[in-house]
Design an enzyme around this catalytic site. Structure first.
Site, PDB file in Angstrom:
ATOM      1  N   GLY A   1      -3.355  76.166 -30.560  1.00 51.45           N
ATOM      2  CA  GLY A   1      -4.598  75.448 -30.241  1.00 51.45           C
ATOM      3  C   GLY A   1      -4.342  74.114 -29.556  1.00 51.45           C
ATOM      4  O   GLY A   1      -3.333  73.458 -29.830  1.00 51.45           O
TER       5      GLY A   1
ATOM      6  N   ARG B   1      -1.128  81.961 -27.804  1.00 51.16           N
ATOM      7  CA  ARG B   1      -0.703  82.189 -29.183  1.00 51.16           C
ATOM      8  C   ARG B   1       0.247  83.385 -29.340  1.00 51.16           C
ATOM      9  O   ARG B   1       0.355  83.952 -30.435  1.00 51.16           O
ATOM     10  CB  ARG B   1      -1.926  82.418 -30.076  1.00 51.16           C
TER      11      ARG B   1
ATOM     12  N   ASP C   1       2.630  74.900 -37.118  1.00 50.80           N
ATOM     13  CA  ASP C   1       3.614  75.483 -38.038  1.00 50.80           C
ATOM     14  C   ASP C   1       4.106  76.847 -37.557  1.00 50.80           C
ATOM     15  O   ASP C   1       5.309  77.112 -37.562  1.00 50.80           O
ATOM     16  CB  ASP C   1       3.066  75.540 -39.475  1.00 50.80           C
ATOM     17  N   ASP C   2       3.196  77.695 -37.094  1.00 46.38           N
ATOM     18  CA  ASP C   2       3.628  79.025 -36.630  1.00 46.38           C
ATOM     19  C   ASP C   2       4.532  78.907 -35.399  1.00 46.38           C
ATOM     20  O   ASP C   2       5.559  79.575 -35.295  1.00 46.38           O
ATOM     21  CB  ASP C   2       2.409  79.889 -36.269  1.00 46.38           C
TER      22      ASP C   2
ATOM     23  N   LYS D   1       2.622  69.514 -33.304  1.00 44.93           N
ATOM     24  CA  LYS D   1       1.252  69.443 -32.766  1.00 44.93           C
ATOM     25  C   LYS D   1       0.287  70.157 -33.679  1.00 44.93           C
ATOM     26  O   LYS D   1       0.633  71.201 -34.215  1.00 44.93           O
ATOM     27  CB  LYS D   1       1.247  70.119 -31.389  1.00 44.93           C
ATOM     28  N   THR D   2      -0.843  69.676 -33.912  1.00 46.74           N
ATOM     29  CA  THR D   2      -2.038  70.370 -34.405  1.00 46.74           C
ATOM     30  C   THR D   2      -3.055  69.340 -34.879  1.00 46.74           C
ATOM     31  O   THR D   2      -2.708  68.407 -35.613  1.00 46.74           O
ATOM     32  CB  THR D   2      -1.770  71.389 -35.552  1.00 46.74           C
ATOM     33  N   ILE D   3      -4.288  69.547 -34.455  1.00 44.93           N
ATOM     34  CA  ILE D   3      -5.335  68.629 -34.918  1.00 44.93           C
ATOM     35  C   ILE D   3      -5.529  68.789 -36.423  1.00 44.93           C
ATOM     36  O   ILE D   3      -6.068  67.898 -37.076  1.00 44.93           O
ATOM     37  CB  ILE D   3      -6.690  68.873 -34.213  1.00 44.93           C
ATOM     38  N   ASP D   4      -5.091  69.928 -36.974  1.00 47.46           N
ATOM     39  CA  ASP D   4      -5.353  70.217 -38.391  1.00 47.46           C
ATOM     40  C   ASP D   4      -4.637  69.248 -39.333  1.00 47.46           C
ATOM     41  O   ASP D   4      -5.007  69.136 -40.499  1.00 47.46           O
ATOM     42  CB  ASP D   4      -4.908  71.646 -38.740  1.00 47.46           C
TER      43      ASP D   4
ATOM     44  N   LYS E   1     -35.564  63.645 -42.612  1.00 45.27           N
ATOM     45  CA  LYS E   1     -36.207  64.926 -42.914  1.00 45.27           C
ATOM     46  C   LYS E   1     -35.253  66.122 -42.931  1.00 45.27           C
ATOM     47  O   LYS E   1     -35.690  67.233 -43.165  1.00 45.27           O
ATOM     48  CB  LYS E   1     -37.345  65.180 -41.928  1.00 45.27           C
TER      49      LYS E   1
ATOM     50  N   GLY F   1     -10.035  72.953 -38.770  1.00 43.78           N
ATOM     51  CA  GLY F   1      -8.880  72.808 -39.645  1.00 43.78           C
ATOM     52  C   GLY F   1      -8.754  74.137 -40.342  1.00 43.78           C
ATOM     53  O   GLY F   1      -9.399  74.352 -41.368  1.00 43.78           O
ATOM     54  N   ARG F   2      -7.934  75.005 -39.764  1.00 39.31           N
ATOM     55  CA  ARG F   2      -7.908  76.398 -40.189  1.00 39.31           C
ATOM     56  C   ARG F   2      -7.701  76.561 -41.700  1.00 39.31           C
ATOM     57  O   ARG F   2      -8.394  77.331 -42.343  1.00 39.31           O
ATOM     58  CB  ARG F   2      -6.779  77.113 -39.458  1.00 39.31           C
TER      59      ARG F   2
ATOM     60  N   GLU G   1     -13.529  74.035 -42.374  1.00 37.71           N
ATOM     61  CA  GLU G   1     -13.542  75.382 -41.784  1.00 37.71           C
ATOM     62  C   GLU G   1     -12.847  76.424 -42.676  1.00 37.71           C
ATOM     63  O   GLU G   1     -13.269  77.563 -42.771  1.00 37.71           O
ATOM     64  CB  GLU G   1     -12.833  75.246 -40.445  1.00 37.71           C
TER      65      GLU G   1
ATOM     66  N   TYR H   1     -14.111  72.695 -31.252  1.00 38.68           N
ATOM     67  CA  TYR H   1     -13.522  72.691 -29.912  1.00 38.68           C
ATOM     68  C   TYR H   1     -13.802  71.382 -29.171  1.00 38.68           C
ATOM     69  O   TYR H   1     -13.026  70.986 -28.305  1.00 38.68           O
ATOM     70  CB  TYR H   1     -14.028  73.909 -29.129  1.00 38.68           C
TER      71      TYR H   1
ATOM     72  N   ARG I   1     -10.760  68.919 -29.506  1.00 34.59           N
ATOM     73  CA  ARG I   1      -9.350  69.275 -29.306  1.00 34.59           C
ATOM     74  C   ARG I   1      -8.771  68.841 -27.961  1.00 34.59           C
ATOM     75  O   ARG I   1      -7.556  68.837 -27.785  1.00 34.59           O
ATOM     76  CB  ARG I   1      -9.176  70.798 -29.450  1.00 34.59           C
TER      77      ARG I   1
HETATM   78  P1  FBP Z   1      -3.069  75.196 -34.132  1.00 38.42           P
HETATM   79  O1  FBP Z   1      -2.698  75.396 -35.563  1.00 38.42           O
HETATM   80  O2  FBP Z   1      -2.442  76.151 -33.208  1.00 38.42           O
HETATM   81  O3  FBP Z   1      -2.869  73.776 -33.696  1.00 38.42           O
HETATM   82  O4  FBP Z   1      -4.650  75.454 -33.961  1.00 38.42           O
HETATM   83  C1  FBP Z   1      -5.535  74.893 -34.852  1.00 38.42           C
HETATM   84  C2  FBP Z   1      -6.968  75.259 -34.565  1.00 38.42           C
HETATM   85  O5  FBP Z   1      -7.600  74.288 -33.777  1.00 38.42           O
HETATM   86  C3  FBP Z   1      -7.694  75.454 -35.892  1.00 38.42           C
HETATM   87  O6  FBP Z   1      -8.232  74.231 -36.346  1.00 38.42           O
HETATM   88  C4  FBP Z   1      -8.706  76.507 -35.551  1.00 38.42           C
HETATM   89  O7  FBP Z   1      -9.046  77.267 -36.681  1.00 38.42           O
HETATM   90  C5  FBP Z   1      -7.991  77.357 -34.560  1.00 38.42           C
HETATM   91  O8  FBP Z   1      -7.085  76.509 -33.888  1.00 38.42           O
HETATM   92  C6  FBP Z   1      -8.916  78.001 -33.566  1.00 38.42           C
HETATM   93  O9  FBP Z   1      -8.181  78.876 -32.796  1.00 38.42           O
HETATM   94  P2  FBP Z   1      -8.588  79.340 -31.339  1.00 38.42           P
HETATM   95  O10 FBP Z   1      -8.338  78.183 -30.432  1.00 38.42           O
HETATM   96  O11 FBP Z   1      -7.639  80.449 -31.058  1.00 38.42           O
HETATM   97  O12 FBP Z   1     -10.016  79.717 -31.381  1.00 38.42           O
END
Ligand code: FBP
Length: 548
Positions: A79, A143, A173-174, A200-203, A240, A249-250, A309, A422, A425
């Site tokens: 991502g 991916r 991580d992957d 890297k990862t926003i998570d 209201k 954040g997967r 999420e 999205y 990111r």
């Molecule tokens: P990474 O772990 O590859 O950085 O991706 C994180 C992420 O942004 C998650 O927060 C989200 O669930 C996922 O990617 C969404 O994946 P995609 O971009 O394939 O829809």
């Protein structure tokens, strides 16, 4: 007409700050040998050539370090996260400082570009177009999982053809697990190709004592906090709606926790706590409904709820279901692939244990489809596609209606739903991410020059000003443990989840009861790129609390 905004033009001139150790000649200082975080014997057996290597950091020395020329390759994986372009710019500048004849190649659309021989040379003109910009569009991302020997060998063909001696994989991580496996394989066969990872990862779930944060987390949480703050102000103006806001954040709930610390919403759910308290979906719904009722009693029929999420995967009963689903899918893959789409769900139910089959059937159709059918190439449930915020809002509405009938509640409950994912990111990196990413990339070139492989670029002491940051590397095997993937035990980097005894969660927990009932909203406003340092250069609250 120009295709660039005024900010983009001004931002292109920003010169990211570098740690002192990376500004001139340097030497690598090795520390203690390392061990994997768990399952040491198994991980060591699988990585005989890259296990146990020492930590290292760089120290400045007098003079210049001239090096023989080399070509390097770079891959953006997974991502998008703000700052990826600066990692590449830092890597490029570092390589050129080592030797102006060095070349950098980018593999297109992620690890698949290496296997399919899809690449481009990244020249100074191209790099300059992308400095300090968001996105991964310079070479694109993907991916594809690198796991088979044929993929590694196919990749090696193009690396040899382009005379590439080092490959930098920028990923989560992957992807860094991939990097480690590739480093081990190339070392085992004497391929003469080093592999370096970048976190890297926003998570925010790729971190440990040596990796203080993954890049992109700072910018993404600032973008989301701006949006949440704006929603809160709208909410407090109209009075209201209850706003249900799902945050990306997967797995881990770091993004949600950081945004809660920045914006002080009424309710924040943290997946890791839900699991630790063994909560059910009904427990969560009751908790939210109670806060709604308590505010209604004060005449406050509005509020905000933050939902991570990955929540659904933390609910213990659903976690067990997903785990059995994974085993069922792995064990019956061939048969499953032959079954017609319309009969797949029925087939899965027939293979599940009675208890899990009941839970599976009780879920809304969209959720059960997601859990069973639509996985990413790493086998992860695509939680970003599950509308948990809508599900919770509906369930809270139903509970309140029931309480109303029973005379326990007498408020109004109208909802709005949002997903902050999205839109964060690919934002232009904050000063923190611009500097951090540039340093990570520059540092990766120094790890290459030091002859390292199987290391992750590490920049520490990040709550201090950038010139005091500590640059170095950690062996990727150090972050690994064994986990079940597609029915088999595999070595993978262990995800860093929210720690319930950690400072960020404790800070949140000490305020949440007050935030639930009062209106304590904070409106952070947009990221500032120019202006006073206390406005422009603040790291996240998570980072500050973790490294006080
Ligand atoms: P990474 O772990 O590859 O950085 O991706 C994180 C992420 O942004 C998650 O927060 C989200 O669930 C996922 O990617 C969404 O994946 P995609 O971009 O394939 O829809």
């Amino acid at each position: 007409m120009s295709t660039k905004s005024a900010l983009q033009i001004a931002r292109a001139a920003y010169q990211p700050k570098l740690p002192k150790a990376l500004r001139g000649a340097l030497k690598a200082v090795e520390g203690e040998p390392t061990q994997s975080v768990a399952d040491q014997a198994e991980v060591k057996k699988l990585f005989p050539n890259t296990y146990g290597m020492p930590y290292l950091h760089f120290e400045p020395v007098a003079g210049e370090t001239a090096k023989a020329s080399l070509n390097a390759g770079v891959i953006l994986s997974g991502g998008q996260a703000p700052g990826g372009h600066n990692v590449i710019a830092g890597l490029f500048d570092g390589l050129k400082r080592l030797n102006p004849a060095n070349k950098l190649y980018g593999f297109i659309l992620g690890p698949g570009g290496l296997v399919d021989h899809n690449y481009m040379e990244l020249t100074a003109d191209i790099i300059d177009e992308y400095r300090n910009t968001g996105g991964f569009d310079i070479i694109g991302s993907g991916r594809t999982k690198l796991e088979k020997k044929e993929q590694f060998d196919k990749g090696l063909e193009i690396l040899k053809k382009l005379d590439i001696k080092a490959l930098v994989i920028i990923g989560g991580d992957d992807s860094n697990t991939n990097a480690c496996v590739l480093a081990e394989y190339y070392k085992a066969i004497g391929a003469g190709v080093q592999v370096i990872g970048c976190p890297k990862t926003i998570d925010g779930d790729l971190k440990n004592s040596e990796i203080e944060t993954s890049f992109g987390f700072d910018t993404a949480t600032k973008v989301y906090s701006e949006i949440i703050g704006n929603i809160e102000r709208d909410c407090n103006s109209a009075r209201k709606y209850w706003h249900f806001i799902k945050l990306m954040g997967r797995s881990a709930s770091h993004v949600t926790l950081e945004c809660a610390l920045q914006t002080q919403p009424n309710i924040t759910l943290i997946g890791e706590e839900v699991e630790a308290k063994n909560q059910t979906l009904d427990d969560i719904v009751t908790y939210i409904a109670q806060a709604v009722a308590a505010r209604a009693a004060k005449g406050l029929n509005f509020g905000t709820v933050l939902v991570p999420e990955g929540l659904i995967e933390f609910i213990p009963a659903i976690k067990k279901l997903i785990s059995e689903l994974n085993d069922v899918l792995a064990a019956n893959q061939n048969e499953f692939n032959l079954i017609k789409m319309s009969r797949k769900i029925e087939y899965i139910v027939s293979k599940l244990s009675p208890a899990n089959a009941e839970i599976f059937k009780s879920l809304p159709e969209g959720v059960s489809r997601q859990l069973a059918l639509e996985r990413d190439p790493h086998g992860n449930v695509q939680v970003s596609l599950i509308e948990t915020e809508q599900l919770l809002a509906d369930m809270v509405g139903a509970k309140l209606a029931q309480w109303k009938e029973e005379g326990k509640y007498n408020g109004k409950f109208a909802t709005q739903h949002h997903f902050c994912g999205y839109e964060g990111r690919c934002a232009a990196p904050s000063n923190f991410d611009a500097d951090y990413c540039y340093s990570l990339g520059f540092n990766a070139s120094m790890l290459i020059a030091a002859g390292k492989t199987g290391y992750m670029s590490s920049i520490k002491n990040t709550v201090a000003p950038a010139d005091q940051w500590i640059a170095g590397g950690i062996p990727i095997t150090m972050m690994m443990n064994m986990e079940k993937r597609n029915g088999e035990m595999k070595p993978v980097i262990r995800k860093a989840l929210v720690e319930l005894d950690g400072a960020p969660f404790k800070e949140f927990a000490s305020h949440r009861d007050e935030w639930a009932i009062e209106t304590s909203f904070v409106y952070p406003g947009p990221i500032q790129y120019f202006g006073p340092s206390e406005v422009c250069d603040q790291p996240t609250k998570t980072l500050k609390l973790e490294h006080k």
